[in-house]
Design an enzyme around this catalytic site. Structure first.
Site, mmCIF file in Angstrom:
data_model
loop_
_atom_site.group_PDB
_atom_site.id
_atom_site.type_symbol
_atom_site.label_atom_id
_atom_site.label_comp_id
_atom_site.label_asym_id
_atom_site.label_seq_id
_atom_site.Cartn_x
_atom_site.Cartn_y
_atom_site.Cartn_z
ATOM 1 C CG HIS A 1 -32.399 17.438 8.361
ATOM 2 N ND1 HIS A 1 -32.677 18.123 9.517
ATOM 3 C CD2 HIS A 1 -31.110 17.721 8.045
ATOM 4 C CE1 HIS A 1 -31.610 18.815 9.880
ATOM 5 N NE2 HIS A 1 -30.646 18.577 9.015
ATOM 6 C CB CYS B 1 -28.706 17.520 11.606
ATOM 7 S SG CYS B 1 -27.441 18.034 10.420
#
Length: 491
Positions: A426, A335
């Site tokens: 994630h 991310c």
């Protein structure tokens, strides 16, 4: 159906409120009740994406799993995600509202938030038999109590009895319990129907005189003394839990994994599965000299990519990471960490920072532009990795859009080049097969023998709920707690 609530408050942050709520959700669910967790307002950088693509506090997602129900925004209607020291992103029912300073939130949004919270609780109360409510910090924050939305004001709203949790591991547990009670308004103090002493280590008989004294002094029963539970295998709520990671290598472990401890690190539960791999040592580093020569460097998620990238540059961490990459260390960005691995990060609308542009680490030929619309979604993707086809599950929560500025291969909707990986997914390492193949690549590069897959992390997480429930049940008087809940409703 009339819900019977119980509220768990603590003498301070990290006293064990989230863990106790998780345990009670599991305990009540195993008794056959329809149970829901509730935290009116959560300040956390670890988030959980609901099935409909909305963002809540990770602790409430975990608690819903323990209760055996699907997580929803009613369980955490307001999520506060700090972006700077004096500013946070306000997420309402899973979608960003806007960034606010604390004073603005308290003055201008308080009444609206209060109504949002009330409606969310009423929705749960109409559909569930038991509601386990979690407070935040301490109810004795006298500077905030005139307009707080997460402790005694919620207990009053739900008309819930309160159990106060104290952490004996830090020391001074009786002082913290008594001090908290003394600072409460007398009306709120009457709502506290019991206390739990958490994280105990040692011989409970040596504690008994203190327990007797407390009950006589405060007139409130001690419902349990719960021992410290090692390796709970459950996702943590906030960065206070990061103390479990060391900063230095462990020569007894074959694989050394260094995670950059960014000031605004978020969704750091991405690294948790490595703790259960017997040959992996995971450590957090904040300075170039702490890096050493790890086998893997992870650049984790962050709530403020631009400022955390600047943090790395100011300390020289960006240069150290780039140098180690050239020397053969594998770099893996997730991310915000993936965004930093590019060449530039643009923020033309100042979504995260006053800095409109920051140079990245330069490992990938990428450019990221911050947008005002946040992407929150559960994701899945079929990929070929290490000669096998894998179905990778994860979730995305980010405000940036990344574009390639040169040739680079795709990897989990991200990028991969020799010795470097980046992804917006994630939870990528929660996929057992992928993690196993990835670690075996590290072992081969180091001349180590490949290992058999032995850690099924998602299974460990699910089993952990039963283990936690059994642990707490063994030391907490659950029958007395339920009597308190029922009698409080009949008064």
């Amino acid at each position: 159906m009339k819900a019977v609530p119980i509220m768990i408050q603590g003498t301070h942050s990290d006293a064990g409120k989230s863990m106790m709520v998780t345990a009670l959700c599991r305990i009540f669910a195993r008794k056959g009740y329809a149970v829901a967790p509730f935290k009116s307002q959560n300040m956390a950088l670890n988030s959980y994406i609901t099935i409909d693509g909305r963002e809540i506090g990770r602790a409430q997602g975990v608690q819903a799993e323990a209760a055996g129900v699907e997580a929803e925004t009613m369980m955490n209607p307001v999520l506060i995600k700090p972006t700077k020291d004096d500013e946070s992103q306000i997420v309402v029912h899973g979608k960003p509202l806007r960034n606010m300073k604390a004073s603005e939130y308290r003055k201008e949004y308080y009444e609206t938030a209060k109504q949002v919270i009330r409606e969310a609780y009423q929705s749960l109360a109409g559909r569930f038999e038991r509601i386990v409510i979690e407070g935040a910090g301490s109810p004795a924050e006298v500077n905030l109590n005139d307009r707080e939305l997460v402790n005694m004001s919620i207990a009053r709203m739900a008309d819930a009895p309160v159990i106060l949790v104290g952490d004996i591991d830090r020391g001074g547990v009786f002082a913290s319990l008594v001090g908290t009670l003394q600072l409460l308004d007398p009306v709120d103090r009457k709502r506290v129907c019991g206390v739990i002493i958490n994280k105990f280590r040692g011989d409970v008989s040596l504690l008994q005189p203190g327990l007797d004294w407390f009950e006589a002094y405060a007139g409130i029963p001690v419902l349990g003394v719960v021992p410290f539970l090692e390796d709970a295998a459950m996702d943590a709520e906030d960065s206070l839990s990061l103390h479990q990671y060391s900063r230095f290598p462990d020569d007894a472990k074959d694989l050394d994994i260094a995670v950059i401890h960014l000031p605004r690190i978020s969704n750091f539960t991405d690294i948790d599965p490595f703790r259960f791999e017997t040959d992996c040592h995971v450590r957090l580093v904040q300075k170039p000299e702490e890096l050493g020569k790890p086998d893997l460097i992870i650049l984790p998620g962050t709530k403020n990519t631009l400022e955390d990238c600047q943090f790395m540059k100011e300390l020289g961490l960006d240069r150290a990471v780039r140098r180690l990459h050239l020397q053969g260390t594998i770099i893996f960005g997730i991310c915000g960490g993936y965004q930093m691995m590019g060449e530039k990060i643009h923020d033309p609308q100042k979504v995260e920072s006053e800095a409109i542009e920051v140079e990245g680490i330069g490992i990938f030929p990428l450019k990221t532009t911050m947008l005002t619309e946040k992407r929150t979604v559960r994701s899945s993707m079929k990929v070929h990795f290490s000669g096998e086809e894998l179905n990778i599950q994860g979730y995305e929560v980010h405000m940036g859009q990344t574009e390639r500025t040169g040739d680079v291969d795709s990897f989990l909707d991200g990028s991969v080049s020799d010795g470097a990986y980046g992804t917006y997914f994630h939870g990528v390492f929660h996929n057992d097969k992928f993690r196993h193949l990835f670690l075996n690549q590290l072992r081969k590069r180091k001349g180590l023998q490949e290992a058999e897959a032995h850690v099924l992390y998602e299974q460990l997480r699910l089993e952990a709920y039963d283990r936690l429930a059994a642990h707490v049940t063994g030391f907490l008087d659950v029958d007395r707690l339920e009597d308190i809940m029922e009698q409080y409703q009949r008064r």
